[in-house]
Design a protein around this motif. Structure first.
Motif, PDB file in Angstrom:
ATOM      1  N   VAL A 121       0.851  -1.183   0.000  1.00  0.00           N
ATOM      2  CA  VAL A 121       0.000   0.000   0.000  1.00  0.00           C
ATOM      3  C   VAL A 121       0.890   1.238   0.000  1.00  0.00           C
ATOM      4  CG1 VAL A 121      -1.823   1.286   1.171  1.00  0.00           C
ATOM      5  CG2 VAL A 121      -1.816  -1.212   1.268  1.00  0.00           C
ATOM      6  N   ALA A 122       0.626   2.122  -0.964  1.00  0.00           N
ATOM      7  CA  ALA A 122       1.310   3.404  -1.053  1.00  0.00           C
ATOM      8  C   ALA A 122       0.240   4.484  -1.005  1.00  0.00           C
ATOM      9  CB  ALA A 122       2.121   3.505  -2.350  1.00  0.00           C
ATOM     10  N   ALA A 123       0.030   5.050   0.182  1.00  0.00           N
ATOM     11  CA  ALA A 123      -1.087   5.980   0.353  1.00  0.00           C
ATOM     12  C   ALA A 123      -0.922   6.767   1.634  1.00  0.00           C
ATOM     13  CB  ALA A 123      -2.410   5.210   0.388  1.00  0.00           C
ATOM     14  N   PRO A 124      -1.552   7.923   1.700  1.00  0.00           N
ATOM     15  CA  PRO A 124      -1.656   8.612   2.990  1.00  0.00           C
ATOM     16  C   PRO A 124      -2.657   7.882   3.881  1.00  0.00           C
ATOM     17  CG  PRO A 124      -2.910   9.781   1.319  1.00  0.00           C
ATOM     18  CD  PRO A 124      -2.188   8.673   0.607  1.00  0.00           C
ATOM     19  N   ASN A 125      -2.786   8.316   5.117  1.00  0.00           N
ATOM     20  CA  ASN A 125      -3.753   7.703   6.022  1.00  0.00           C
ATOM     21  C   ASN A 125      -5.177   7.997   5.562  1.00  0.00           C
ATOM     22  OD1 ASN A 125      -1.605   6.906   7.586  1.00  0.00           O
ATOM     23  ND2 ASN A 125      -2.055   8.253   9.313  1.00  0.00           N
ATOM     24  N   THR A 126      -5.882   6.955   5.171  1.00  0.00           N
ATOM     25  CA  THR A 126      -7.275   7.094   4.735  1.00  0.00           C
ATOM     26  C   THR A 126      -8.096   5.942   5.298  1.00  0.00           C
ATOM     27  OG1 THR A 126      -6.937   5.772   2.733  1.00  0.00           O
ATOM     28  CG2 THR A 126      -6.592   8.169   2.538  1.00  0.00           C
ATOM     29  N   LEU A 127      -9.416   6.083   5.245  1.00  0.00           N
ATOM     30  CA  LEU A 127     -10.295   4.998   5.670  1.00  0.00           C
ATOM     31  C   LEU A 127     -10.027   3.744   4.847  1.00  0.00           C
ATOM     32  CD1 LEU A 127     -12.753   3.745   7.097  1.00  0.00           C
ATOM     33  CD2 LEU A 127     -14.205   4.854   5.362  1.00  0.00           C
ATOM     34  N   GLU A 128      -9.849   3.915   3.536  1.00  0.00           N
ATOM     35  CA  GLU A 128      -9.617   2.769   2.665  1.00  0.00           C
ATOM     36  C   GLU A 128      -8.325   2.037   3.022  1.00  0.00           C
ATOM     37  OE1 GLU A 128     -12.292   5.683   0.731  1.00  0.00           O
ATOM     38  OE2 GLU A 128     -10.295   5.849   1.629  1.00  0.00           O
ATOM     39  N   TYR A 129      -7.320   2.779   3.441  1.00  0.00           N
ATOM     40  CA  TYR A 129      -6.058   2.158   3.846  1.00  0.00           C
ATOM     41  C   TYR A 129      -6.292   1.258   5.060  1.00  0.00           C
ATOM     42  CZ  TYR A 129      -0.909   2.035   4.535  1.00  0.00           C
ATOM     43  OH  TYR A 129       0.404   1.659   4.646  1.00  0.00           O
ATOM     44  N   VAL A 130      -6.995   1.771   6.078  1.00  0.00           N
ATOM     45  CA  VAL A 130      -7.248   0.972   7.279  1.00  0.00           C
ATOM     46  C   VAL A 130      -8.035  -0.286   6.936  1.00  0.00           C
ATOM     47  CG1 VAL A 130      -8.318   0.930   9.561  1.00  0.00           C
ATOM     48  CG2 VAL A 130      -7.173   3.009   8.760  1.00  0.00           C
ATOM     49  N   LEU A 131      -9.076  -0.149   6.118  1.00  0.00           N
ATOM     50  CA  LEU A 131      -9.903  -1.305   5.762  1.00  0.00           C
ATOM     51  C   LEU A 131      -9.095  -2.321   4.939  1.00  0.00           C
ATOM     52  CD1 LEU A 131     -13.200   0.581   4.869  1.00  0.00           C
ATOM     53  CD2 LEU A 131     -12.694  -0.686   6.965  1.00  0.00           C
ATOM     54  N   ALA A 132      -8.237  -1.837   4.049  1.00  0.00           N
ATOM     55  CA  ALA A 132      -7.392  -2.751   3.281  1.00  0.00           C
ATOM     56  C   ALA A 132      -6.427  -3.492   4.190  1.00  0.00           C
ATOM     57  CB  ALA A 132      -6.632  -1.978   2.203  1.00  0.00           C
ATOM     58  N   GLY A 169      -3.182   1.857  -3.550  1.00  0.00           N
ATOM     59  CA  GLY A 169      -2.709   3.173  -3.157  1.00  0.00           C
ATOM     60  C   GLY A 169      -3.611   4.278  -3.623  1.00  0.00           C
ATOM     61  N   SER A 170      -3.142   5.492  -3.331  1.00  0.00           N
ATOM     62  CA  SER A 170      -3.867   6.683  -3.755  1.00  0.00           C
ATOM     63  C   SER A 170      -2.927   7.875  -3.707  1.00  0.00           C
ATOM     64  CB  SER A 170      -5.086   6.942  -2.867  1.00  0.00           C
ATOM     65  OG  SER A 170      -4.693   7.174  -1.529  1.00  0.00           O
ATOM     66  N   GLY A 171      -3.281   8.925  -4.434  1.00  0.00           N
ATOM     67  CA  GLY A 171      -2.549  10.172  -4.389  1.00  0.00           C
ATOM     68  C   GLY A 171      -1.128  10.067  -4.901  1.00  0.00           C
ATOM     69  N   ALA A 172      -0.302  11.005  -4.440  1.00  0.00           N
ATOM     70  CA  ALA A 172       1.089  11.083  -4.896  1.00  0.00           C
ATOM     71  C   ALA A 172       1.905   9.830  -4.574  1.00  0.00           C
ATOM     72  CB  ALA A 172       1.755  12.326  -4.298  1.00  0.00           C
ATOM     73  N   PRO A 173       1.715   9.193  -3.397  1.00  0.00           N
ATOM     74  CA  PRO A 173       2.487   7.967  -3.144  1.00  0.00           C
ATOM     75  C   PRO A 173       2.232   6.886  -4.189  1.00  0.00           C
ATOM     76  CG  PRO A 173       1.569   8.795  -1.090  1.00  0.00           C
ATOM     77  CD  PRO A 173       0.956   9.606  -2.196  1.00  0.00           C
ATOM     78  N   MET A 174       0.977   6.731  -4.610  1.00  0.00           N
ATOM     79  CA  MET A 174       0.658   5.730  -5.620  1.00  0.00           C
ATOM     80  C   MET A 174       1.293   6.092  -6.962  1.00  0.00           C
ATOM     81  SD  MET A 174      -0.815   2.879  -6.338  1.00  0.00           S
ATOM     82  CE  MET A 174      -2.107   1.932  -7.171  1.00  0.00           C
ATOM     83  N   PRO A 192      -6.251   1.507  -7.458  1.00  0.00           N
ATOM     84  CA  PRO A 192      -6.547   2.614  -6.541  1.00  0.00           C
ATOM     85  C   PRO A 192      -7.409   2.126  -5.379  1.00  0.00           C
ATOM     86  CG  PRO A 192      -6.908   3.269  -8.824  1.00  0.00           C
ATOM     87  CD  PRO A 192      -6.712   1.786  -8.841  1.00  0.00           C
ATOM     88  N   LEU A 193      -7.126   2.623  -4.194  1.00  0.00           N
ATOM     89  CA  LEU A 193      -7.926   2.231  -3.033  1.00  0.00           C
ATOM     90  C   LEU A 193      -9.391   2.604  -3.208  1.00  0.00           C
ATOM     91  CD1 LEU A 193      -5.452   3.153  -0.154  1.00  0.00           C
ATOM     92  CD2 LEU A 193      -6.487   0.899  -0.519  1.00  0.00           C
ATOM     93  N   GLU A 194      -9.628   3.708  -3.913  1.00  0.00           N
ATOM     94  CA  GLU A 194     -11.008   4.113  -4.141  1.00  0.00           C
ATOM     95  C   GLU A 194     -11.749   3.079  -4.989  1.00  0.00           C
ATOM     96  OE1 GLU A 194      -8.350   7.543  -3.372  1.00  0.00           O
ATOM     97  OE2 GLU A 194      -8.310   5.847  -4.786  1.00  0.00           O
ATOM     98  N   GLU A 195     -11.033   2.457  -5.920  1.00  0.00           N
ATOM     99  CA  GLU A 195     -11.639   1.415  -6.754  1.00  0.00           C
ATOM    100  C   GLU A 195     -11.938   0.165  -5.929  1.00  0.00           C
ATOM    101  OE1 GLU A 195      -9.981  -1.431 -10.282  1.00  0.00           O
ATOM    102  OE2 GLU A 195      -9.745   0.749 -10.581  1.00  0.00           O
ATOM    103  N   LEU A 196     -11.031  -0.175  -5.027  1.00  0.00           N
ATOM    104  CA  LEU A 196     -11.275  -1.313  -4.140  1.00  0.00           C
ATOM    105  C   LEU A 196     -12.489  -1.058  -3.261  1.00  0.00           C
ATOM    106  CD1 LEU A 196     -10.442  -4.017  -2.818  1.00  0.00           C
ATOM    107  CD2 LEU A 196      -8.877  -2.705  -1.357  1.00  0.00           C
ATOM    108  N   HIS A 197     -12.607   0.156  -2.758  1.00  0.00           N
ATOM    109  CA  HIS A 197     -13.744   0.496  -1.896  1.00  0.00           C
ATOM    110  C   HIS A 197     -15.055   0.395  -2.669  1.00  0.00           C
ATOM    111  CE1 HIS A 197     -15.679   2.433   1.565  1.00  0.00           C
ATOM    112  NE2 HIS A 197     -16.389   3.117   0.683  1.00  0.00           N
ATOM    113  N   ALA A 198     -15.066   0.894  -3.904  1.00  0.00           N
ATOM    114  CA  ALA A 198     -16.282   0.838  -4.714  1.00  0.00           C
ATOM    115  C   ALA A 198     -16.684  -0.608  -4.988  1.00  0.00           C
ATOM    116  CB  ALA A 198     -16.073   1.598  -6.019  1.00  0.00           C
ATOM    117  N   ALA A 199     -15.696  -1.456  -5.259  1.00  0.00           N
ATOM    118  CA  ALA A 199     -15.998  -2.862  -5.517  1.00  0.00           C
ATOM    119  C   ALA A 199     -16.549  -3.540  -4.268  1.00  0.00           C
ATOM    120  CB  ALA A 199     -14.742  -3.585  -6.002  1.00  0.00           C
TER     121      ALA A 199
END
Length: 584
Positions: A121-132, A169-174, A192-199
């Protein structure tokens, strides 16, 4: 008070010493029995851990997924995750469990993730990161936390080393992770973490429970990278046991402090939910440990600031709005919040604890906290990535009485100071070694480095210098920071302690710089109070009042701020490099 075990020595020489948890000796017998006796919540026993006897808690969760299940069963409707920002989000423990189960189904069903696979995971702290994170570890897979500030070259190193089956991941880290040579050649999906969340939220028939994968407590749960202060970052492999222990030792330590010192400090009112402001990234031990281990078992609400750099006003606002009861961070964070011109306008009376793990509390900061927030309990711990942040702890009255110490061993942990593998007596300086349930499995795919820090009895060689006195550990310096000046060993931390006691010095960092005659000489980087006219000679005069002449900084450079890495540690290597490059 002694909290150390002294081995016998028939020759009359000073006996070597091993630090152990002092609660067994400090607690009244009835309280000790209620907490640690047979059948009690914190009963301890000795078991085989990866081939060596280690003291452990007899009653513990079998793995991380069981801890989230515990939270769903005991505190389902309490807020668990709160994310600040333009669109604030709050998720309860029950909701987090449900969403994590859906994430796990998508990871397994659509991406083929199974036990032992790595998910980076390459991302800032987000809800999707915790759930992943929860979904990954519940499948028996391993979460690889890529440092969000890494360059593409550093991302490439982390990915090539761990060879994940999936990159999220998401954002600049991704973006940086996707720009690496490894990403271009390995053919591994980047989602993208947002895509995982949508799925996950779009499943027609979402699962009602986390997957029932058999996960042993000594199975790997995460790979966390070392800070890389002495070379390329290594992947410290953290087990489910390490995470579970992170919560248990803290819970027993907190209960002990409440029994012994509770009358001296602010307390969270009965029935109120404890809440913590999370300033550490999830790829770091402090962020992951609290989020994945402590919060589910303690019913703790975690408030994550929005994107961007840490800001003292935002931290104070969130403390006010969400009833934050405990602050964690490094001294710089606390200095900046207390110095904010509008500090008094924010509600902070509910804050009961201010804790640090990245750096020692300067005495002047401790005084300032006590004056500004009377009744707040201060705590400071010593640990590292390889022990998931566990080792020693100094809190409450112990810290007030011994402000220069990092405390006593936490429950079930043993600490020794050694020289050439031999435990030393009290007062002698040597390399700190730690053994206990928090010690990591080893460095991922680096048996040589692992063998260099873990012995046959799973004692971890920290690379730090320290000494034990009256049952407490005192840090001297990291071995790489040691300054060898004309045959004298100089520990920078001693000089730093002295400098920050000056009323006009906010921060200080001491490094060794080349000297033609002495080999190395002492240089201090100093941040002054705003408006201060303190001179370099004034700094040296202050140091010379209590330090030997050879420890007084030969060079003093004033800075507006010191360079810190993402974990809150001063980047001394950068200071050394800047000195070598010449005047700024």
């Amino acid at each position: 008070m002694t909290t150390a075990l002294h081995d016998s020595d028939d020759r009359g020489a000073p006996a070597p010493v091993t630090l152990t948890w002092p609660g067994d000796r400090r607690l009244p017998e009835d309280a000790r029995t209620a907490l640690c006796g047979p059948g009690a919540p914190f009963e301890r026993t000795t078991e085989d851990v990866l081939g060596t006897p280690v003291e452990v808690f007899a009653r513990r969760s079998p793995n991380l997924a069981a801890q989230l299940a515990h939270a769903r069963a005991t505190t389902p409707d309490l807020p668990y995750l709160v994310f600040d920002g333009p669109e604030p989000r709050t998720v309860t423990f029950a909701e987090a469990y449900r969403l994590a189960a859906a994430y796990a189904e998508v990871l397994a069903g659509r991406h083929g993730i199974g036990k032992g696979d790595r998910v980076a995971v390459a991302a800032p702290n987000t809800l999707e990161y915790v759930l992943a994170y929860w979904a990954t570890v519940s499948l028996g897979a391993i979460l690889v936390g890529l440092n969000g500030w890494w360059t593409p070259a550093e991302m490439d190193h982390g990915l090539a080393l761990t060879e994940p089956a999936l990159v999220l991941g998401s954002g600049a880290p991704m973006e940086r992770a996707s720009a690496t040579p490894w990403s271009g050649t390995a053919g591994v999906p980047h989602v993208p973490l947002e895509e995982l969340h949508a799925a996950a939220t779009g499943l027609a028939d979402p699962p009602g429970a986390l997957p029932g994968v058999a996960v042993d407590e000594d199975d790997p749960a995460a790979i966390m990278f070392t800070s890389g202060t002495t070379g390329r970052p290594k992947g410290a492999t953290i087990s489910h046991r390490n995470f579970v222990f992170f919560n248990q030792h803290g819970a027993l330590g907190g209960a002990t402090t409440a029994l012994l010192d509770g009358h001296r400090y602010r307390q969270v009112p009965d029935g109120a939910q404890r809440a913590s402001l999370i300033v550490s990234p999830l790829f770091h031990v402090s962020g992951a440990g609290v989020t994945m281990a402590v919060a589910p078992m303690a019913g703790l609400k975690l408030v994550f600031p929005g994107p961007g750099r840490w800001d003292p006003e935002r931290a104070l606002r969130l403390t006010h709005e969400h009833g934050i009861t405990q602050w964690s961070g490094v001294p710089t964070h606390f200095w900046r919040m207390l110095a904010h011109p509008d500090f008094a306008s924010f509600r902070t009376a509910q804050v009961t604890m201010v804790g640090s793990g990245g750096a020692i509390f300067p005495p002047e900061l401790m005084r300032h906290v006590r004056e500004t927030m009377p009744g707040v309990q201060l705590g400071n711990g010593y640990g590292m990535t390889e022990t998931l942040g566990t080792g020693t702890l100094c809190t409450g009255s112990l810290l007030e009485e011994h402000p220069g110490s990092v405390g006593a061993a936490v429950p079930t942990v043993r600490v020794q100071v050694r020289e050439d593998g031999r435990p030393l007596p009290e007062g002698e300086v040597g390399e700190i070694h730690i053994q206990g349930p928090g010690v990591f499995l080893g460095y991922w795919r680096d048996p040589e480095a692992t063998a260099g820090v873990l012995d046959a009895e799973r004692w971890y060689r920290t690379g730090d210098y320290g000494r034990i006195e009256d049952g407490l550990l005192y840090l001297e310096s990291r071995i790489r920071d040691l300054i060898l000046r004309g045959g004298e060993n100089i520990y920078p931390i001693e000089i730093e302690y002295r400098l920050v006691e000056h009323p006009e010095i906010v921060e200080a960092a001491v490094v060794g710089v080349p000297d033609r005659v002495l080999g190395r000489e002492v240089k201090a980087y100093v941040v002054r109070e705003e408006g201060s006219a303190l001179t370099a000679e004034g700094v040296r005069e202050w140091a010379a009042q209590t330090l030997a002449a050879f420890k007084v900084p030969a060079h003093v450079e004033f800075r507006d701020a010191l360079p810190y890495n993402e974990t809150g540690k001063v980047m001394k290597r950068r200071l050394e490099e800047e000195h070598a490059a010449g005047p700024r």
